[in-house]
Design an enzyme around this catalytic site. Structure first.
Site, PDB file in Angstrom:
ATOM      1  N   ARG A   4      61.635  25.813  36.298  1.00  0.00           N
ATOM      2  CA  ARG A   4      61.680  27.205  36.746  1.00  0.00           C
ATOM      3  C   ARG A   4      61.495  27.281  38.260  1.00  0.00           C
ATOM      4  NH1 ARG A   4      64.662  30.615  36.249  1.00  0.00           N
ATOM      5  NH2 ARG A   4      64.089  32.733  36.690  1.00  0.00           N
ATOM      6  N   CYS A  38      58.052  33.989  46.453  1.00  0.00           N
ATOM      7  CA  CYS A  38      57.815  34.272  45.009  1.00  0.00           C
ATOM      8  C   CYS A  38      57.320  35.718  44.897  1.00  0.00           C
ATOM      9  CB  CYS A  38      56.736  33.339  44.479  1.00  0.00           C
ATOM     10  SG  CYS A  38      56.941  31.600  44.898  1.00  0.00           S
ATOM     11  N   CYS A  65      64.295  28.759  40.780  1.00  0.00           N
ATOM     12  CA  CYS A  65      63.997  29.914  41.640  1.00  0.00           C
ATOM     13  C   CYS A  65      64.309  29.572  43.106  1.00  0.00           C
ATOM     14  CB  CYS A  65      62.533  30.321  41.504  1.00  0.00           C
ATOM     15  SG  CYS A  65      62.292  31.531  40.178  1.00  0.00           S
TER      16      CYS A  65
END
Lengths: 109, 170, 288, 103
Positions: C245, C202, C249
Site C-alpha cells: 500500500r 499522506c 500510494c
C-alpha cells in the site's frame, strides 16, 4: 489593410519563423557531447534528490527516454529530455528542502 | 448457431426440437466438450449448453433475443435490483436480484456498456427461490439490467451504476 | 577609531551569542518529541471530524465514513475474497521448516493473537521491526529463504496472524529510548511531508481529505488505517501488505517508492500504528 | 489439490441458503499484463448445484463475472447433514467439483 497592421503581422511571422529555425537548428546542432553534458547534469541533480530520498517518477522516465533517444543518435530530443529531467530533479530537491521545514505546519496538534 | 431456450418443462416439446436442431450443428462438439458436461442427451432436464451465442452479443436486444428467442420484455416493479449507486470498484460490483413473481425459471443480468452485454444468466428450477446475488465487472458507468423469465413471460428492471477509476492515477 | 572598536565589540558579542547557541545542546530529543500528545491530538481530530464513527469502526476505513460504500462492503464481507488467502496463510503458518521448527517457535505466544503489538522498536538492533520483517527473520534463523514482501505467502501469513488478533486493540509501545523516539519522528515526518510531482503528503489525503471522494475512492481516515491489513483490494485482485500500500500510494503521487521494509516505511508504519493505539485489529480486510 | 470451491450451505426451516466462492481468475481477455500483452479470456462458463441428485441451480457465466466469483441463492428443501454437489467448467475445458454438507 492599414500599413501598421501589415508591419505587425510581418514582424510576427518573422519572429515565429526565427524561433522555429533556432529550435530546429539547436536540435541538429546538439552534438553527442552537448547531450552528455546535459545528461550528466541531470543525473547529478537526480543523485542529490536520491540522497534526500525524494526522487520523482517523471524524472526517472525523462532520464530513461533521454538515454533511449541518445542511443538512437537523436541528440536533439535526447538533449531536451535531459534538460527536462534536470529541471524535474531540481524541483524534487527543492521540494525536499522546503518540506524539511514545512511539514511541521501540517502536524495535528 | 446455438439458440438454446432456457425454459421450464412446460415448453419441453419446443426444447426437444431445439436440442435435435442443435445436435445437427457442427459446433456442438466444441460447446459440449468445452462445458465439460454431457449436456444435451438428457432432454428432460433443462439443457445445460452454455449459451455461447447470447454471450457473444454486443447489445441488449441481440443478447436477449439470442438467449430467450426474441422475448417481449416488460418492465415490472415486481423485479427488484439491488446495486450500488457508485461502484467502489468496477471489478467487483455486488448485484442482487429478487423477483416477486411465481414460476420464475431464469434470471439474466446484462450490462449494456460492457464489451459483451450479457454478464450472467441463471436457470431457476422448480423449488428454487427467485433471488440471486453475485459480483459483476463493469467496464464503465452503465445500467445494470435484470430480466426475469416467469411462466414464459419476461419482466425487467434496470438501474444505473456509476463506475470510475480510483486514486489519483499513475 | 572609537566607532570601529564599538562595532567590532558589537559584532564579537553577536558571534559569542551565536556560538553559545550552537554549543548548548538543543532541547534533548525526548522533550521536543511528545508522541503521547501527538496521539491525543491525532485521535481527537478524527473523533471530532467523524463524531458518529466508533473508535473500532475506524479500522474499516472508507466503509466507516460512507454509507453506500459500507453497504457494498457488507455484501462482499458475506463471503470475503480473502477467504482463500486466509486459509493458505494458516496452512503456511503451521507448515514446519526443513529443520522441523515453525513460525510458532519464533514468536511470543506461538504467534497467536500478537499482531496488535507490531511493529515494535527492537532495542538490541535499534530499529523498528514490523510483522513482515519478523516473519522473514524467523525464516532466515531457521535456514529458510526469506519470502518476497507485499504479496503472496507473506500476505497470506499476515492474514492468518491478523485474524488471530481480531478484536485486540493496537498496543504499540514506545520505549524511553532516544532511537525509538527518532524512528517515531522520522515516521511522523514522512506522514506529513509532501512528496512526488503531485506534491501530496499522506496527510493531504488521509487527514485533510479523509472521508471525501477521490474519483471512485473514498479516502480512509488515517486513524486505524492499518488495523485491517493485510487487505484484499478489488483493484489488485489479490492480497497486499502495508508495504504494497505504501509503495502504491507513493507511485500515485509520482514519488519514486522505496524497497519494501525500507527503514522509512517501517518508521511510518510505527508512527501510524502508534497513532491508532486503542483501535481493535480487524485484519485481514477487503477494500475497493 | 485443495478444492477451488468454498461453499456455505445453511438450512433455515424448510429452505436452504447457499453461498459459494470459487477460486478462478475469470480473465475477460481485455486486460493487459505487466508487459502489455493481453491476458487471454479464461472464465467459468457453467456452474451447477445438485441436492440429493436434484438440480437446484445452474449458472451460466461470461467474462463479466468478477474474479473469485461469488454466488448466493436458496432453495426449498435440504436439511442439516444433506450433501450438496457443486461443479464448474470453464472455457478452457478445466473443471472442478466438490461435495458440501448442509449445516
Amino acid at each position: 489593410m492599414k500599413p501598421e497592421k501589415i508591419m505587425v503581422r510581418l514582424a510576427l511571422v518573422l519572429l515565429v519563423g526565427a524561433t522555429a529555425l533556432a529550435g530546429a537548428a539547436s536540435a541538429q546542432a546538439a552534438t553527442q557531447s552537448e547531450f552528455e553534458a546535459a545528461y550528466r547534469a541531470a543525473t547529478e541533480a537526480e543523485q542529490k534528490a536520491s540522497a534526500l530520498r525524494n526522487q520523482w517518477t517523471p524524472t526517472e522516465a525523462a532520464l530513461e527516454a533521454a538515454a533511449k533517444a541518445a542511443a538512437a543518435k537523436d541528440y536533439g530530443t535526447a538533449m531536451d529530455l535531459a534538460r527536462r529531467a534536470e529541471a524535474l530533479a531540481e524541483a524534487s530537491v527543492e521540494q525536499a528542502k522546503e518540506q524539511d521545514k514545512l511539514w511541521q505546519n501540517a502536524v495535528l496538534k | 448457431m446455438s439458440r438454446v431456450s432456457i425454459v421450464t418443462p412446460a415448453a419441453l416439446a419446443l426444447e426437444r426440437r431445439l436440442v435435435l436442431q442443435f445436435l445437427g450443428v457442427g459446433s456442438l462438439a466444441a460447446t459440449g466438450l468445452a462445458s465439460g458436461f454431457v449436456p444435451l442427451a438428457r432432454a428432460a432436464e433443462q439443457s445445460l449448453a452454455w449459451p455461447k451465442n447470447a454471450f457473444a452479443q454486443k447489445n441488449e436486444a441481440a443478447a436477449l433475443a439470442a438467449l430467450f428467442e426474441k422475448p417481449i420484455v416488460v418492465p415490472s416493479d415486481k423485479v427488484s435490483l439491488d446495486v450500488p449507486e457508485i461502484a467502489e470498484n468496477g471489478a467487483v460490483v455486488p448485484v442482487s436480484v429478487t423477483a416477486a413473481l411465481p414460476n420464475v425459471t431464469a434470471i439474466a443480468l446484462l450490462i449494456p456498456e460492457n464489451p459483451f452485454t450479457l454478464a450472467a444468466c441463471c436457470q431457476i428450477p422448480e423449488g428454487t427461490e427467485p433471488a440471486i446475488s453475485c459480483r459483476l465487472k463493469m467496464a464503465k458507468t452503465s445500467d445494470v439490467v435484470a430480466v426475469v423469465q416467469a411462466d414464459g413471460k419476461y419482466y425487467s428492471t434496470r438501474k444505473q451504476v456509476k463506475v470510475t477509476l480510483g486514486g489519483c492515477g499513475g | 577609531m572609537k566607532v570601529a572598536i564599538a562595532t567590532i565589540g558589537r559584532r564579537a558579542a553577536a558571534c559569542l551569542v551565536l556560538l553559545l547557541a550552537l554549543v548548548l545542546p538543543p532541547a534533548s530529543a525526548e522533550q521536543r518529541i511528545d508522541p503521547a500528545a501527538d496521539q491525543r491530538a491525532f485521535q481527537a481530530y478524527f473523533r471530532q471530524a467523524f463524531p458518529s464513527v466508533a473508535l473500532n469502526d475506524f479500522a474499516n476505513g472508507p466503509y466507516a465514513v460512507d454509507k453506500d460504500m459500507r453497504k457494498q462492503w457488507e455484501e462482499i464481507m458475506q463471503f470475503p475474497p480473502y477467504d482463500f488467502a486466509l486459509e493458505d496463510g494458516k496452512k503456511l503458518f503451521e507448515t514446519p521448516f526443513k529443520n522441523g521448527k515453525t513460525y510458532a517457535d519464533c514468536f511470543p505466544q506461538k504467534g497467536i493473537g500478537i499482531r496488535q503489538n507490531y511493529p515494535y522498536f527492537d532495542r538490541q538492533t535499534g530499529e523498528v521491526v514490523t510483522l513482515d520483517l519478523a516473519i522473514n527473520r524467523c525464516r532466515e534463523q531457521n535456514g529458510e529463504t526469506p519470502l518476497p514482501y507485499q504479496v503472496g505467502d507473506m500476505a497470506a501469513i499476515d492474514a492468518y496472524m491478523a485474524s488471530t488478533s481480531r478484536g485486540k486493540p493496537f498496543a504499540i509501545a514506545l520505549p524511553a529510548d532516544p532511537r525509538a523516539f527518532a524512528a517515531y519522528e522520522k515516521g511522523k515526518k514522512f506522514f506529513y511531508e509532501r512528496r512526488g510531482q503531485l506534491n501530496f503528503s499522506c496527510a493531504s489525503c488521509h487527514v485533510q481529505a479523509a472521508g471525501k471522494r477521490l474519483r471512485g475512492d473514498i479516502l480512509a481516515p488515517a486513524l486505524g488505517i492499518l488495523a485491517s491489513f493485510p487487505i484484499y483490494r478489488s483493484d489488485w485482485g489479490s492480497m497486499g501488505t502495508v508495504d504494497r500500500r505504501f509503495i502504491s500510494c507513493n507511485d500515485q503521487v509520482r514519488s519514486v517508492a522505496f524497497k519494501p521494509e525500507d527503514e522509512l516505511y517501517r518508521d511510518l508504519e510505527y508512527f501510524l500504528s502508534y497513532m491508532s493505539n486503542g483501535v481493535a485489529i480487524a485484519g485481514p480486510g477487503t477494500r475497493p | 489439490m485443495a478444492s477451488t470451491i468454498r461453499v456455505r450451505a445453511v438450512a433455515h426451516g424448510e429452505s436452504t441458503e447457499v453461498q459459494s466462492l470459487i477460486q478462478h481468475p475469470m480473465d475477460s481477455g481485455f486486460v493487459k499484463d505487466k508487459d502489455g500483452k493481453l491476458i487471454p479470456p479464461h472464465y467459468i462458463e457453467t456452474v451447477t448445484f445438485d441436492w440429493n441428485g436434484k438440480r437446484v441451480f445452474t449458472a451460466f457465466w461470461g467474462p463479466a463475472v468478477s474474479k473469485d466469483p461469488y454466488l448466493k441463492f436458496s432453495f426449498k428443501g435440504g436439511k442439516k447433514g444433506d450433501t450438496l454437489k457443486i461443479g464448474w467448467s470453464d472455457n478452457e475445458g478445466k473443471s472442478d467439483e466438490t461435495m458440501a454438507t448442509i449445516l
